[in-house]
Design an enzyme around this catalytic site. Structure first.
Site, PDB file in Angstrom:
ATOM      1  N   ASN A  88       0.831  -1.204   0.000  1.00  0.00           N
ATOM      2  CA  ASN A  88       0.000   0.000   0.000  1.00  0.00           C
ATOM      3  C   ASN A  88       0.872   1.263   0.000  1.00  0.00           C
ATOM      4  O   ASN A  88       1.953   1.254   0.574  1.00  0.00           O
ATOM      5  CB  ASN A  88      -0.911   0.018   1.236  1.00  0.00           C
ATOM      6  CG  ASN A  88      -1.804  -1.200   1.307  1.00  0.00           C
ATOM      7  OD1 ASN A  88      -2.305  -1.671   0.301  1.00  0.00           O
ATOM      8  ND2 ASN A  88      -1.981  -1.727   2.492  1.00  0.00           N
ATOM      9  N   HIS A 101       6.749  -1.499   2.880  1.00  0.00           N
ATOM     10  CA  HIS A 101       6.678  -2.894   3.282  1.00  0.00           C
ATOM     11  C   HIS A 101       5.714  -3.632   2.363  1.00  0.00           C
ATOM     12  O   HIS A 101       4.791  -3.047   1.804  1.00  0.00           O
ATOM     13  CB  HIS A 101       6.262  -3.055   4.745  1.00  0.00           C
ATOM     14  CG  HIS A 101       4.959  -2.413   5.102  1.00  0.00           C
ATOM     15  ND1 HIS A 101       4.803  -1.052   5.229  1.00  0.00           N
ATOM     16  CD2 HIS A 101       3.745  -2.961   5.357  1.00  0.00           C
ATOM     17  CE1 HIS A 101       3.547  -0.785   5.551  1.00  0.00           C
ATOM     18  NE2 HIS A 101       2.889  -1.929   5.631  1.00  0.00           N
TER      19      HIS A 101
END
Length: 136
Positions: A88, A101
């Site tokens: 995201n 991440h």
């Protein structure tokens, strides 16, 4: 370079405990503290990049290679039935921690739907306009 006010940087430095499933010179992979399913893990670069916009292409490519390797291993060892890999960016993209991440989410038959959305209806004209906006 790591940031003192970043929770993932603090995990990488060992200031906050985590359950590490892989670590090398460039990445630390930990189990998510609030997992979607058994085995939900996060690939964290050891250098701080806010999001996909900031991460160097080579680091992003290496993260994807690591995701592939871990997905195969996790599928075999956890006996999952499928897999989601996602990432995201920014608040509108539902990024909650401003450190790049990648999520590795083993999926099991009968799991809840993770990405429940209804496709929007779109006209040919809308698609052409959007295509032209993207390519310039």
């Amino acid at each position: 370079m790591l940031k003192d006010d970043c929770i993932f940087c603090r995990i990488i430095k060992g200031e906050i405990p985590s359950y590490t499933i892989h670590e090398d010179d460039d990445f630390k992979v930990i189990l998510d503290a609030g997992p979607i399913s058994k085995g939900h893990a996060l690939i964290l670069p050891k250098d701080h990049y806010q999001d996909f916009y900031e991460i160097p292409e080579e680091v992003a490519a290496n993260a994807l290679k690591l995701a592939k390797k871990l997905m195969v291993k996790m599928t075999e060892n956890l006996k999952c039935d499928g897999f989601n890999i996602f990432q995201n960016n920014k608040e509108a993209g539902e990024q909650t921690v401003p450190h790049y991440h990648m999520h590795l989410v083993p999926r099991y038959n009968g799991d809840i739907k993770l990405f429940g959305y209804t496709p929007k209806e779109v006209t040919k004209e809308d698609q052409i306009k959007t295509m032209e906006e993207i390519i310039g």
